[in-house]
Design a protein around this motif. Structure first.
Motif, PDB file in Angstrom:
ATOM      1  N   VAL A 135       4.258   2.670  -2.069  1.00  0.00           N
ATOM      2  CA  VAL A 135       4.291   3.820  -3.182  1.00  0.00           C
ATOM      3  C   VAL A 135       4.921   4.936  -3.074  1.00  0.00           C
ATOM      4  O   VAL A 135       5.588   5.350  -3.740  1.00  0.00           O
ATOM      5  CB  VAL A 135       2.692   4.012  -3.434  1.00  0.00           C
ATOM      6  CG1 VAL A 135       2.505   4.992  -4.436  1.00  0.00           C
ATOM      7  CG2 VAL A 135       2.026   2.752  -3.827  1.00  0.00           C
ATOM      8  N   ALA A 147      -5.647   1.984  -9.039  1.00  0.00           N
ATOM      9  CA  ALA A 147      -5.394   3.459  -8.464  1.00  0.00           C
ATOM     10  C   ALA A 147      -5.213   4.326  -9.528  1.00  0.00           C
ATOM     11  O   ALA A 147      -6.100   5.577  -9.499  1.00  0.00           O
ATOM     12  CB  ALA A 147      -4.139   3.201  -7.500  1.00  0.00           C
ATOM     13  N   GLU A 174      -4.875   8.558  10.429  1.00  0.00           N
ATOM     14  CA  GLU A 174      -4.160   8.349   9.123  1.00  0.00           C
ATOM     15  C   GLU A 174      -2.957   9.109   9.067  1.00  0.00           C
ATOM     16  O   GLU A 174      -3.011  10.320   9.261  1.00  0.00           O
ATOM     17  CB  GLU A 174      -5.177   9.053   8.203  1.00  0.00           C
ATOM     18  CG  GLU A 174      -4.514   9.390   6.574  1.00  0.00           C
ATOM     19  CD  GLU A 174      -5.264   7.934   5.576  1.00  0.00           C
ATOM     20  OE1 GLU A 174      -5.151   6.961   6.107  1.00  0.00           O
ATOM     21  OE2 GLU A 174      -5.614   8.329   4.541  1.00  0.00           O
ATOM     22  N   ALA A 217     -10.851   4.433  -2.502  1.00  0.00           N
ATOM     23  CA  ALA A 217      -9.935   3.348  -2.478  1.00  0.00           C
ATOM     24  C   ALA A 217      -9.130   3.417  -1.470  1.00  0.00           C
ATOM     25  O   ALA A 217      -8.037   4.224  -1.462  1.00  0.00           O
ATOM     26  CB  ALA A 217      -9.471   3.250  -4.003  1.00  0.00           C
ATOM     27  N   ARG A 218      -8.741   2.178  -0.704  1.00  0.00           N
ATOM     28  CA  ARG A 218      -7.569   2.221   0.179  1.00  0.00           C
ATOM     29  C   ARG A 218      -7.811   0.714   1.014  1.00  0.00           C
ATOM     30  O   ARG A 218      -8.758   0.134   0.720  1.00  0.00           O
ATOM     31  CB  ARG A 218      -7.810   3.307   1.327  1.00  0.00           C
ATOM     32  CG  ARG A 218      -9.106   3.685   1.834  1.00  0.00           C
ATOM     33  CD  ARG A 218      -9.245   4.750   2.607  1.00  0.00           C
ATOM     34  NE  ARG A 218      -8.722   5.749   2.326  1.00  0.00           N
ATOM     35  CZ  ARG A 218      -8.821   6.636   1.064  1.00  0.00           C
ATOM     36  NH1 ARG A 218     -10.095   6.656   0.753  1.00  0.00           N
ATOM     37  NH2 ARG A 218      -8.233   7.516   0.553  1.00  0.00           N
ATOM     38  N   GLY A 245       0.929  -1.175  -0.070  1.00  0.00           N
ATOM     39  CA  GLY A 245       0.067   0.133  -0.071  1.00  0.00           C
ATOM     40  C   GLY A 245       0.903   1.138  -0.065  1.00  0.00           C
ATOM     41  O   GLY A 245       2.065   1.240  -0.583  1.00  0.00           O
ATOM     42  N   GLY A 246       0.359   2.108   0.870  1.00  0.00           N
ATOM     43  CA  GLY A 246       1.052   3.786   0.547  1.00  0.00           C
ATOM     44  C   GLY A 246       2.561   3.764   1.133  1.00  0.00           C
ATOM     45  O   GLY A 246       3.037   4.419   0.333  1.00  0.00           O
ATOM     46  N   GLY A 304      -1.526   9.564   4.142  1.00  0.00           N
ATOM     47  CA  GLY A 304      -2.324   9.508   3.014  1.00  0.00           C
ATOM     48  C   GLY A 304      -1.808  10.197   1.866  1.00  0.00           C
ATOM     49  O   GLY A 304      -1.429  11.197   2.063  1.00  0.00           O
ATOM     50  N   THR A 305      -1.935   9.287   0.786  1.00  0.00           N
ATOM     51  CA  THR A 305      -1.269   9.966  -0.578  1.00  0.00           C
ATOM     52  C   THR A 305      -2.363   9.934  -1.730  1.00  0.00           C
ATOM     53  O   THR A 305      -2.136  10.925  -2.592  1.00  0.00           O
ATOM     54  CB  THR A 305      -0.079   9.378  -0.858  1.00  0.00           C
ATOM     55  OG1 THR A 305      -0.307   8.038  -1.073  1.00  0.00           O
ATOM     56  CG2 THR A 305       1.130   9.959   0.192  1.00  0.00           C
ATOM     57  N   SER A 306      -3.385   9.239  -1.618  1.00  0.00           N
ATOM     58  CA  SER A 306      -3.998   9.043  -2.931  1.00  0.00           C
ATOM     59  C   SER A 306      -4.952  10.252  -3.165  1.00  0.00           C
ATOM     60  O   SER A 306      -5.226  10.673  -4.180  1.00  0.00           O
ATOM     61  CB  SER A 306      -4.982   7.733  -2.688  1.00  0.00           C
ATOM     62  OG  SER A 306      -5.811   7.969  -1.538  1.00  0.00           O
ATOM     63  N   TRP A 346       1.627  10.072 -11.638  1.00  0.00           N
ATOM     64  CA  TRP A 346       0.325  10.036 -11.292  1.00  0.00           C
ATOM     65  C   TRP A 346      -0.588  10.751 -12.251  1.00  0.00           C
ATOM     66  O   TRP A 346      -1.761  10.724 -12.145  1.00  0.00           O
ATOM     67  CB  TRP A 346       0.069  10.204  -9.944  1.00  0.00           C
ATOM     68  CG  TRP A 346       0.609   9.215  -8.800  1.00  0.00           C
ATOM     69  CD1 TRP A 346       1.893   9.268  -8.013  1.00  0.00           C
ATOM     70  CD2 TRP A 346       0.321   7.870  -8.821  1.00  0.00           C
ATOM     71  NE1 TRP A 346       1.853   7.924  -7.724  1.00  0.00           N
ATOM     72  CE2 TRP A 346       1.183   7.015  -8.277  1.00  0.00           C
ATOM     73  CE3 TRP A 346      -1.139   7.251  -9.204  1.00  0.00           C
ATOM     74  CZ2 TRP A 346       0.946   5.830  -7.736  1.00  0.00           C
ATOM     75  CZ3 TRP A 346      -1.255   5.712  -9.032  1.00  0.00           C
ATOM     76  CH2 TRP A 346      -0.225   5.246  -8.072  1.00  0.00           C
ATOM     77  N   ILE A 402      -1.699  -0.619  -8.256  1.00  0.00           N
ATOM     78  CA  ILE A 402      -1.361   0.438  -8.861  1.00  0.00           C
ATOM     79  C   ILE A 402      -2.070   0.939 -10.238  1.00  0.00           C
ATOM     80  O   ILE A 402      -2.406   2.086 -10.324  1.00  0.00           O
ATOM     81  CB  ILE A 402       0.140   0.732  -8.996  1.00  0.00           C
ATOM     82  CG1 ILE A 402       0.728   0.777  -7.748  1.00  0.00           C
ATOM     83  CG2 ILE A 402       0.770   1.604 -10.136  1.00  0.00           C
ATOM     84  CD1 ILE A 402       2.443   0.844  -7.837  1.00  0.00           C
TER      85      ILE A 402
HETATM   86  C1  LIG Z   1      -1.293   5.884  -3.348  1.00  0.00           C
HETATM   87  C2  LIG Z   1      -1.615   4.440  -3.043  1.00  0.00           C
HETATM   88  C3  LIG Z   1      -1.915   3.848  -1.721  1.00  0.00           C
HETATM   89  C4  LIG Z   1      -1.886   4.878  -0.752  1.00  0.00           C
HETATM   90  O1  LIG Z   1      -3.100   5.833  -0.494  1.00  0.00           O
HETATM   91  P1  LIG Z   1      -3.693   6.078   0.909  1.00  0.00           P
HETATM   92  O2  LIG Z   1      -4.353   7.616   0.600  1.00  0.00           O
HETATM   93  O3  LIG Z   1      -2.556   6.306   1.890  1.00  0.00           O
HETATM   94  O4  LIG Z   1      -4.716   5.299   0.949  1.00  0.00           O
HETATM   95  C5  LIG Z   1      -2.106   2.527  -1.491  1.00  0.00           C
HETATM   96  N1  LIG Z   1      -2.316   1.698  -2.585  1.00  0.00           N
HETATM   97  C6  LIG Z   1      -2.088   2.305  -3.789  1.00  0.00           C
HETATM   98  C7  LIG Z   1      -2.168   1.014  -5.025  1.00  0.00           C
HETATM   99  C8  LIG Z   1      -1.759   3.328  -4.277  1.00  0.00           C
HETATM  100  O5  LIG Z   1      -1.439   3.768  -5.653  1.00  0.00           O
END
Ligand SMILES: *Cc1c(COP(=O)(O)O)cnc(C)c1O
Length: 728
Positions: free
Chosen positions: A141, A582, A601, A506-507, A137-138, A604-606, A418, A579
């Motif tokens: 990434v 995402a 949290e 999505a997370r 996950g985050g 978070g980056t999404s 992205w 990915i």
């Molecule tokens: C960016 C990303 C995350 C992290 O997102 P959050 O905002 O921390 O939930 C997790 N998984 C994938 C596949 C991503 O591209």
């Protein structure tokens, strides 16, 4: 071009397109959409079938297809342009022309080039691209985005991590909504990675003495622009079966496997870099997992005759620790008997007692990787302002004065990874040439106002259509396997209307992320979804950790509602979040929803990825959104308040969420003029991109790491080295 794997791939190709093989093995292509288009153009169906893997594509594409590509002028001009970009990039990263001279971004910001050894960046996971599923996950990434940015800026860096044989699991949802985990072994020889060889051309094998046996590993390399990422693989027959599987899967819940993985990454990374003749000037620990690296570095000095205390001081002086986990359970800790079992005797080698050793990791009686990492690092940081505060409070007990020396550097995203290709074209046209070189300058983004509403909306509509067709084609591919109930086809998004409002969520399905907050008021949710004039569509995706039963139950609860005919096919769950999913989601939705229970949290980056592409954030004021939200660039769910009672917080946040959707967001989206353009909405889109794109980029983030962390630590390293010289 000396690597045999690269050479062998190139030799399969017609002369005119020979260097495709070279590009395939440099993950530079993962953030250059034109390079991806080149591979796609050669064989579009195979490109999809290989899950966007250029190495497999080039190995499998029939020769006659390549022969006709040699006569396709569009392929050839794309090839020539891509190579030109690639060669310029590899010569000096993303470059800035200054009075006719080319300087790297690093030089532009910090003067002369970096003269010390590289920064070593160690992490359990790296999320580079969907073909390399070495991330959960985050955290992963972010690590990959960090390396990509270092390459762009011309900062010398090497990464070290694991090559997991089975990657992270693939997710399948059964008809009754239960998550199943599938593990498929990867075929390393067909991935865009190469095996690291020793001086005589044989695979490099490194040995680690562990309690009662020796563990061997080989090493793979993923080339990320100018930055090499070395990947440890213990799947060798010389190893005991339980050691062979150390690099089989991410995040084993078995504590024996976990501590041995941490030993292999920690100690192995030092051995490996030494074997390659790399002398890092700074060691960056991404999370506590690789912290044992300090033990090996101390051991090296002790064996040269240093006293333990001085050796530890020297090692600390150039070690940086980034913590990511405000949830106590997320910080690895082991009972002391467990440490005895797996590290027995290491204290003798270091010249200290068992008690002194245990004190280094003391976590109120246990051995904790976060306290250990804090004690072996000269600097430490959390990943957002709020998380910095939370981390200081969490670890203050370790410090007699109650002041934990943990600062913060807020996360960012790698813009070019992205950003949708069509959006990039729009920015190229309106933000001015070379905007990529100035992407963290807020001034660059004032030019957004020059983009006509029509042009912006037309790209947004294109991206929404792309998301809808992505979901449809995935559903179709699943349908023809005869393994799905028809209702699951509906649930996977085939009825989505790209013209109507689309919300994305999505997370990871961890309970604190509260994926089911909307289910607090199912009636209201159904009214939103079924409004005949202003329908709302919500797309969900995400995995629960395979041993997280409550997380899996959340998916099931949600899936029950999604499958219900009352949801009209407007609630969707996309299986197997990765990915690729995402990327389509953050580029194609209108609103990015995030509902963590404050303050869990870390960052978070999404939501940053979504904002960059013109989606608007609707989120709890947690993590990065506390810093990002300005009242005109998105919406805040609830207030900046942390409740003692979780149920009360959930109720308050759910009410706030519905009120925003019903009274503000849905009406604003559908307020379109005669030309079908939502003018007010686009104002918010612009304000969101303008404020979020520069600030929440890895460009801004890495500059902060360089100024506040890497440069001071590299200075320390030079001081420690001269000490070393005096000593010798
Ligand atoms: C960016 C990303 C995350 C992290 O997102 P959050 O905002 O921390 O939930 C997790 N998984 C994938 C596949 C991503 O591209």
């Amino acid at each position: 071009m000396t690597d045999p794997a690269v050479e062998s791939l190139c030799s399969l190709l017609p002369k005119r397109l020979e260097r495709l093989g070279e590009i395939a093995y440099n993950l530079w292509w993962t953030w250059h959409p034109e390079a991806q288009r080149l591979f796609q153009r050669i064989e579009p169906v195979l490109w999809e079938q290989t899950n966007h893997n250029p190495v497999r594509l080039l190995r499998q594409v029939p020769r006659r297809v390549l022969n006709s590509a040699v006569h396709d002028s569009r392929v050839l001009s794309l090839y020539d342009r891509t190579l030109e970009d690639f060669d310029r990039y590899m010569a000096s990263g993303e470059v800035q022309a200054e009075r006719g001279e080319l300087v790297t971004l690093y030089e532009q910001y910090f003067g002369e080039s970096w003269r010390n050894g590289p920064v070593a960046y160690l992490s359990f996971e790296f999320g580079l691209h969907e073909v390399l599923p070495m991330y959960a996950g985050g955290l992963g990434v972010l690590a990959a985005d960090h390396l990509k940015e270092a390459s762009d800026m011309g900062l010398p860096m090497v990464g070290v991590g694991f090559l997991y044989l089975q990657g992270y699991f693939r997710q399948r949802i059964t008809e009754d909504g239960w998550q199943e985990a599938l593990y498929e072994p990867l075929d390393f020889d067909n991935l865009p990675i190469t095996q690291v060889l020793d001086a005589s051309g044989n695979p490099l094998v490194i040995q680690l003495e562990m309690v009662g046996r020796v563990v061997h590993f080989r090493v793979w390399k993923a080339q990320i622009g100018c930055v090499p990422l070395y990947l440890i693989d213990t799947g060798l027959h010389e190893n005991r079966p339980e050691d062979r599987v150390l690099t089989q899967r991410l995040y084993s819940p078995d504590p024996d496997t976990r501590i041995n993985q941490e030993l292999v990454l920690g100690i192995g990374s030092v051995r490996l870099l030494r074997a390659l003749g790399i002398q890092p000037s700074v060691w960056h620990l991404n999370e506590g997992h690789p912290a044992f690296t300090a033990l090996e570095r101390v051991r090296e000095l002790v064996q040269q005759g240093w006293e333990f205390a001085r050796a530890l001081e020297a090692v600390r002086s150039n070690t940086l620790f980034t913590t990511h986990t405000p949830v106590p359970a997320g910080n690895d800790r082991f009972p002391q008997w467990h440490v005895d079992r797996h590290l027995r005797g290491i204290w003798n080698v270091l010249g200290i007692s068992r008690e002194e050793f245990m004190a280094l990791g003391d976590d109120r009686g246990d051995f904790g990787m976060t306290p250990f990492a804090l004690r072996v690092s000269a600097k430490a940081n959390g990943v957002s302002r709020l998380h910095g505060e939370v981390a200081r409070a969490m670890w203050q007990w370790m410090y007699p004065n109650g002041d934990a020396p943990i600062s913060h550097i807020t996360n960012g995203i790698h813009t070019q990874t992205w950003l949708a290709r069509r959006m990039r074209k729009l920015f190229d046209r309106y933000l001015g040439v070379g905007w990529i070189n100035r992407l963290d300058d807020p001034e660059t983004w004032t030019m957004l106002d020059e983009i006509p509403d029509e042009a912006l909306w037309s790209v947004r509509k294109h991206l929404k259509r792309k998301l809808a067709s992505f979901m449809r084609e995935r559903a179709r591919a699943k349908w023809v396997t005869h393994t799905q109930h028809p209702v699951q086809t509906i649930a996977s998004g085939v009825m989505i209307d790209p013209n109507a409002l689309i919300i994305g969520f999505a997370r990871r399905f961890a309970t604190y992320k509260r994926a089911t907050l909307l289910l607090q008021h199912v009636d209201r949710l159904m009214r939103l979804v079924n409004n005949p004039y202003q329908p709302v569509q919500i797309v969900f995706a995400g995995k629960a950790h395979p041993s997280d039963e409550p997380g899996k139950r959340l998916i099931q609860q949600l899936y029950q509602v999604i499958k219900n005919a009352d949801a009209a096919g407007r609630l969707v769950f996309i299986e197997d979040y990765d990915i690729n999913v995402a990327r389509h989601l953050v580029q194609g939705v209108d609103v990015w929803l995030n509902t963590p229970r404050r303050p869990y949290e870390a960052s978070g980056t999404s939501g940053m990825k979504a904002a960059l592409n013109g989606a608007i954030n609707l989120s709890v004021l947690d993590g990065w959104w506390c810093e990002g939200w300005n009242g005109r660039n998105g919406w805040a769910i609830g207030s900046e308040q942390t409740y003692a009672d979780e149920d009360e917080q959930d109720r308050a946040d759910a009410l706030s969420l519905f009120e925003l959707l019903e009274n503000v967001i849905v009406p604003m989206y559908y307020d379109m003029d005669e030309e079908g353009i939502p003018r007010e909405w686009l104002k918010w889109v612009r304000e969101s991109i303008r404020t979020i794109a520069p600030q929440f980029s890895t460009r801004r983030m890495l500059r902060e790491y360089i100024t506040e962390m890497y440069l001071p630590l590299a200075c320390n390293a030079s001081a420690a080295l001269s000490l070393d010289a005096n000593h010798g």
